[in-house]
Design a protein around this motif. Structure first.
Motif, mmCIF file in Angstrom:
data_model
loop_
_atom_site.group_PDB
_atom_site.id
_atom_site.type_symbol
_atom_site.label_atom_id
_atom_site.label_comp_id
_atom_site.label_asym_id
_atom_site.label_seq_id
_atom_site.Cartn_x
_atom_site.Cartn_y
_atom_site.Cartn_z
ATOM 1 N N ARG A 62 44.099 42.985 29.913
ATOM 2 C CA ARG A 62 43.431 42.488 28.701
ATOM 3 C C ARG A 62 44.435 41.678 27.914
ATOM 4 O O ARG A 62 45.323 42.243 27.262
ATOM 5 C CB ARG A 62 42.956 43.650 27.829
ATOM 6 C CG ARG A 62 41.684 44.262 28.347
ATOM 7 C CD ARG A 62 41.184 45.337 27.438
ATOM 8 N NE ARG A 62 40.869 44.844 26.102
ATOM 9 C CZ ARG A 62 39.952 45.383 25.312
ATOM 10 N NH1 ARG A 62 39.262 46.420 25.717
ATOM 11 N NH2 ARG A 62 39.724 44.898 24.111
ATOM 12 N N GLY A 63 44.314 40.369 27.991
ATOM 13 C CA GLY A 63 45.265 39.544 27.268
ATOM 14 C C GLY A 63 45.064 38.101 27.644
ATOM 15 O O GLY A 63 43.998 37.725 28.151
ATOM 16 N N GLY A 64 46.074 37.301 27.429
ATOM 17 C CA GLY A 64 45.952 35.864 27.633
ATOM 18 C C GLY A 64 45.937 35.486 29.104
ATOM 19 O O GLY A 64 46.180 36.302 29.998
ATOM 20 N N ASN A 65 45.621 34.216 29.298
ATOM 21 C CA ASN A 65 45.573 33.573 30.603
ATOM 22 C C ASN A 65 46.814 33.874 31.447
ATOM 23 O O ASN A 65 46.708 34.191 32.635
ATOM 24 C CB ASN A 65 45.459 32.068 30.316
ATOM 25 C CG ASN A 65 45.568 31.204 31.532
ATOM 26 O OD1 ASN A 65 46.569 31.271 32.231
ATOM 27 N ND2 ASN A 65 44.545 30.430 31.785
ATOM 28 N N LYS A 66 47.991 33.814 30.814
ATOM 29 C CA LYS A 66 49.242 33.965 31.566
ATOM 30 C C LYS A 66 49.343 35.378 32.160
ATOM 31 O O LYS A 66 49.691 35.558 33.330
ATOM 32 C CB LYS A 66 50.417 33.721 30.608
ATOM 33 C CG LYS A 66 51.644 33.129 31.275
ATOM 34 C CD LYS A 66 52.727 32.838 30.247
ATOM 35 C CE LYS A 66 54.037 33.474 30.671
ATOM 36 N NZ LYS A 66 55.045 33.457 29.610
ATOM 37 N N LEU A 67 49.022 36.384 31.326
ATOM 38 C CA LEU A 67 49.055 37.770 31.793
ATOM 39 C C LEU A 67 48.082 37.969 32.957
ATOM 40 O O LEU A 67 48.425 38.551 33.994
ATOM 41 C CB LEU A 67 48.685 38.719 30.642
ATOM 42 C CG LEU A 67 48.469 40.184 31.046
ATOM 43 C CD1 LEU A 67 49.790 40.836 31.431
ATOM 44 C CD2 LEU A 67 47.794 40.974 29.928
ATOM 45 N N VAL A 68 46.840 37.501 32.780
ATOM 46 C CA VAL A 68 45.810 37.736 33.794
ATOM 47 C C VAL A 68 46.174 37.063 35.108
ATOM 48 O O VAL A 68 46.068 37.657 36.184
ATOM 49 C CB VAL A 68 44.428 37.270 33.295
ATOM 50 C CG1 VAL A 68 43.368 37.486 34.362
ATOM 51 C CG2 VAL A 68 44.046 38.005 32.018
ATOM 52 N N ARG A 69 46.654 35.810 35.031
ATOM 53 C CA ARG A 69 47.036 35.112 36.262
ATOM 54 C C ARG A 69 48.195 35.822 36.957
ATOM 55 O O ARG A 69 48.212 35.953 38.182
ATOM 56 C CB ARG A 69 47.433 33.664 35.963
ATOM 57 C CG ARG A 69 46.222 32.816 35.695
ATOM 58 C CD ARG A 69 46.516 31.320 35.677
ATOM 59 N NE ARG A 69 45.325 30.643 35.202
ATOM 60 C CZ ARG A 69 44.277 30.375 35.963
ATOM 61 N NH1 ARG A 69 44.282 30.696 37.235
ATOM 62 N NH2 ARG A 69 43.210 29.787 35.447
ATOM 63 N N TYR A 70 49.158 36.279 36.164
ATOM 64 C CA TYR A 70 50.292 36.997 36.757
ATOM 65 C C TYR A 70 49.799 38.234 37.506
ATOM 66 O O TYR A 70 50.191 38.492 38.648
ATOM 67 C CB TYR A 70 51.312 37.398 35.675
ATOM 68 C CG TYR A 70 52.297 38.429 36.152
ATOM 69 C CD1 TYR A 70 53.291 38.081 37.057
ATOM 70 C CD2 TYR A 70 52.195 39.764 35.743
ATOM 71 C CE1 TYR A 70 54.173 39.031 37.542
ATOM 72 C CE2 TYR A 70 53.072 40.717 36.229
ATOM 73 C CZ TYR A 70 54.068 40.355 37.123
ATOM 74 O OH TYR A 70 54.922 41.289 37.613
ATOM 75 N N VAL A 71 48.929 39.007 36.858
ATOM 76 C CA VAL A 71 48.417 40.226 37.485
ATOM 77 C C VAL A 71 47.653 39.889 38.770
ATOM 78 O O VAL A 71 47.884 40.480 39.828
ATOM 79 C CB VAL A 71 47.537 41.020 36.494
ATOM 80 C CG1 VAL A 71 46.787 42.134 37.207
ATOM 81 C CG2 VAL A 71 48.389 41.585 35.361
ATOM 82 N N LYS A 72 46.748 38.901 38.693
ATOM 83 C CA LYS A 72 45.938 38.543 39.869
ATOM 84 C C LYS A 72 46.810 38.094 41.037
ATOM 85 O O LYS A 72 46.507 38.366 42.197
ATOM 86 C CB LYS A 72 44.956 37.425 39.513
ATOM 87 C CG LYS A 72 43.814 37.887 38.626
ATOM 88 C CD LYS A 72 42.606 36.959 38.705
ATOM 89 C CE LYS A 72 41.480 37.531 37.851
ATOM 90 N NZ LYS A 72 40.174 36.936 38.086
ATOM 91 N N ASP A 73 47.886 37.389 40.712
ATOM 92 C CA ASP A 73 48.731 36.854 41.782
ATOM 93 C C ASP A 73 49.719 37.879 42.322
ATOM 94 O O ASP A 73 50.419 37.604 43.294
ATOM 95 C CB ASP A 73 49.515 35.626 41.268
ATOM 96 C CG ASP A 73 48.589 34.448 41.005
ATOM 97 O OD1 ASP A 73 47.448 34.478 41.498
ATOM 98 O OD2 ASP A 73 49.006 33.510 40.298
ATOM 99 N N SER A 74 49.816 39.051 41.669
ATOM 100 C CA SER A 74 50.908 39.967 42.017
ATOM 101 C C SER A 74 50.444 41.266 42.645
ATOM 102 O O SER A 74 51.261 42.168 42.841
ATOM 103 C CB SER A 74 51.715 40.317 40.757
ATOM 104 O OG SER A 74 52.025 39.176 40.024
ATOM 105 N N THR A 75 49.162 41.418 42.936
ATOM 106 C CA THR A 75 48.713 42.729 43.393
ATOM 107 C C THR A 75 47.595 42.623 44.404
ATOM 108 O O THR A 75 46.836 41.646 44.409
ATOM 109 C CB THR A 75 48.254 43.589 42.191
ATOM 110 O OG1 THR A 75 47.979 44.910 42.655
ATOM 111 C CG2 THR A 75 47.007 43.027 41.523
ATOM 112 N N SER A 76 47.501 43.632 45.266
ATOM 113 C CA SER A 76 46.335 43.703 46.146
ATOM 114 C C SER A 76 45.337 44.737 45.621
ATOM 115 O O SER A 76 44.327 45.012 46.251
ATOM 116 C CB SER A 76 46.761 44.034 47.576
ATOM 117 O OG SER A 76 47.403 45.283 47.600
ATOM 118 N N ILE A 77 45.613 45.294 44.438
ATOM 119 C CA ILE A 77 44.631 46.138 43.751
ATOM 120 C C ILE A 77 43.543 45.213 43.199
ATOM 121 O O ILE A 77 43.861 44.149 42.674
ATOM 122 C CB ILE A 77 45.296 46.906 42.585
ATOM 123 C CG1 ILE A 77 46.468 47.758 43.103
ATOM 124 C CG2 ILE A 77 44.289 47.777 41.835
ATOM 125 C CD1 ILE A 77 47.343 48.338 41.992
#
Lengths: 471, 471
Positions: free
Chosen positions: B209-224
């Protein structure tokens, strides 16, 4: 459908554009397309079987050379009595299922003349990667079109001639329908998979249908959501109170009716008190069917000397890896536990969250197990082999999911849909509410009251389904 | 809840074990836990506000130094009139929502004494990563416990003292309840995120829950699986037939009521025929509110000379990137199109599939738009700012999803649940059916008939909800 030489990016972009057109076709247009595909494949049977014969020929040579298993060759054969007709019937069966899209599944009056509806719709573009069995292409094509999704299909190398023939026939028949031909695209060469798995801008869901190795590779190689299961390590917990005759019937079915199935039994968890009563009877029956029993020390001790000496070789001591293995063979691991709680802990830790069963006459024990085992299907007094879309009454399935989101267990048409929220108002705005002074009504409306979004016939159907318990 | 120094692996494993216990607690036990948390946080208000004051102090210094924005400082402040009480009330609101788990949502008679039920259950372990606002911790904790999920919470650095105080209070209150304390774990240090995102064996769903940068980082960094949205590029298509006064009201709300919101309007798509009629009126109102208009050539030409000269500086020529940008500011891109089909194509290509609206009096045009725009929420004659869980009647939301699977749009409690298939039989086995000679009955049963899995009260509730259109 096109058998394409385009790049993976072009394939995915074309599927995305096609999916936008497919998504807004009517039920009748999608159903008519399935009728057309069925007719074309019925007419093209000789053409497909001729191509299939080439695949079989190559496969038989490979089997003789030892590079292909005999069971795989058998699965390739479309000429086996009734198999082609089953494939054709499958298309009509899917056509005749209720339309899974454009269904209003919830409706809320937010305020006067401000109505929110949740309406099912297609997911978009599916990437389906499958091995061997060529009839799957017809099945998946039918499911995709019925649910309004475009699909990119990647088949196995062994059935490439069969695939090409089926694809060419479906392609010709699509030209006579409202479905854009880019909505079904077949890719043949194996080396495009890696690039397709990168097209997360255009592909919404990936469904690998095949062995553990394929599924793991796909899961590890893409940021596209993957629906499926890597392993089927299914367990059954046998309680001491359960009649030996019924236990034997269930466990034999679960282990031996199709050991290569993902829903086949791999672990028998036995209540300690059953070791000298029910287990020997069950074990004897399994050994007589040629099942090797990999027992923990306690179970081995209990069984030794109690069984027919002819089966002695099949009675084995388990190694630690046996409780984390999908054998897919006439092998069963046997684990002793003291209680249902220990059984639950073992299954949650060592199973693959696919399908697990308890055999007991006790209500409380059963409910504890069903609630606490964290698997997509949990059974009481029946065989794990029941886990199957056709058996569940879905008509057919695209696969079985052990995911924890979206769709779990056998996945039918519903699993290929999502929904959109449709809000219809008359110039109400957000700032009028809350601090703005207006109150939300938030009144649940029966699905079936007209809001201008659905045709009456559809609404009646939705209401009927809700009333009879269907999603 | 524990403020932990454990490793990410230990945190995730403990949460998984805790989740197994939480999943089987009764409605009453989970609700009583929310009552206890509410009471403890009410009593601990001074303690939390003292900690919050430290965060505010540090934040104000950072703001003076220019390393933190004033709006972020404002969002940190728990002492603002009513804010703490709103946080407390939110916990009770969630408690009083219908239980989302253990609901039977479908039931099928497969054969005599062989009944298949689909029963909702928790997903398991959630990883929730959020920025700034400290009250979110109470909200998310309530949603997680209500839905039977364990949660690992990672808060922003700026509110670390507030988080620690709230966590410590919740931790003490959990000790008096049936919920294991490992079910809510707070991690504070930023450097653990990367390792937590690797725990796909123990964590089932990640919600940033946060800005674009946080969400993109999470999406690109996990297979969860990740639930959320990176961008909110929302569009409104203004048709020439729509009254200027209503259009102005809706567009002003969508753009200016909270420009930093993900549901704020970023693109106005205008039908060509409205350029000289409605657009100048709408544009004048936007300019007077200080909104810069980044217009394509056609719109710029139409507006030049027609507007108050004082606003001239705010009337700008758009660059190509303006139609792919989430401004989150008093800036609006304006694009001219000839038809609804062109509008749909533009929005599907340039929007972020969050929320898009059409303003028209024409039924056919509206329905074409609502069906073809591939976004999680599609609106007719209202403001994109309506996209919000509270406004949709969910009580509260964990975020807004632009995913194409599982949960789409504002995500409430339902989005934190999945289901399991429960099959109860009496020693029927798979081999008896099909080639075995027995036929499947596949009879849909009304949800509410007893199958021994649900208590009567629950079943009545489920039936009531189905009958009133709720999922």
């Amino acid at each position: 459908m096109s058998l394409t030489n385009a790049t993976p990016l072009q394939v995915a972009q074309a599927a995305r554009l096609g999916s936008r057109k497919l998504a807004v076709l009517s039920t009748e247009e999608r159903n008519a397309t399935l009728t057309a595909i069925h007719a074309a494949l019925a007419e093209g049977k000789e053409e497909v079987l001729a191509a299939n014969a080439k695949d079989l020929d190559a496969a038989n040579k490979a089997a003789e050379g030892g590079t292909l298993s005999a069971s795989l060759v058998k699965r390739l054969d479309l000429g086996k009595a009734g198999k082609y007709e089953d494939m054709l019937q499958g298309i009509l069966d899917v056509r005749d299922l209720p339309d899974p899209i454009n269904q209003t599944t919830a409706k809320t009056l937010l305020d006067d003349n401000l109505i929110l509806s949740r309406i099912t719709c297609p997911i978009g573009v599916l990437l389906i990667i499958f091995e061997a069995r060529p009839e799957v292409i017809a099945n998946i094509s039918a499911l995709a079109i019925k649910s309004g999704n475009a699909a990119i299909l990647k088949g196995g190398r062994e059935s490439s001639n069969s695939f090409a023939a089926i694809a060419s026939i479906i392609s010709r028949s699509l030209a006579t329908t409202a479905v854009p031909s880019d909505c079904l695209q077949l890719v043949q060469t194996h080396d495009v998979i890696a690039d397709l798995l990168k097209q997360d801008t255009y592909i919404d869901l990936c469904i690998p249908r095949g062995g553990n190795k394929l599924v793991r590779y796909v899961k590890d190689s893409t940021s596209i959501p993957v629906l499926g299961h890597a392993d089927g390590i299914c367990s059954t917990y046998l309680c001491a109170d359960y009649p030996a005759e019924k236990a034997t019937k269930i466990i034999l079915d679960a282990k031996t009716s199709y050991p290569a199935g993902c829903n086949a039994l791999e672990q028998l968890v036995v209540e300690e008190r059953a070791l000298s009563t029910t287990l020997p009877i069950v074990a004897e029956a399994l050994l007589q069917r040629g099942v090797s029993l990999r027992c923990d020390n306690t179970a081995l001790l209990a069984l030794k000397g109690k069984l027919d000496p002819h089966s002695a070789a099949l009675l084995q001591e388990s190694g630690p890896q046996d409780f984390d293995t999908e054998f897919l063979d006439y092998i069963l691991a046997i684990k002793t536990v003291a209680s249902v709680h220990e059984a639950i802990a073992h299954i949650n830790a060592h199973g693959s969250h696919h399908t697990d069963a308890i055999l007991t006459l006790d209500d409380v024990t059963a409910k504890t197990f069903l609630a606490a085992v964290d698997s997509s299907s949990v059974y009481w007094n029946t065989s794990t082999r029941m886990a199957d879309g056709q058996r569940y009454g879905f008509g057919t399935e695209v696969g079985i999911s052990t995911n924890k989101i979206h769709s779990r267990g056998p996945v039918g048409l519903d699993g290929l849909t999502i929904y959109k929220w449709v809000l219809v108002g008359d110039a109400q705005v957000s700032a009028e509410y809350g601090a703005g002074g207006r109150l939300w009504k938030h009144e649940r409306l029966p699905v079936g009251d007209g809001d201008g979004m659905c045709r009456d016939e559809e609404e009646r159907e939705v209401l009927r389904k809700f009333r009879t318990g269907r999603k």
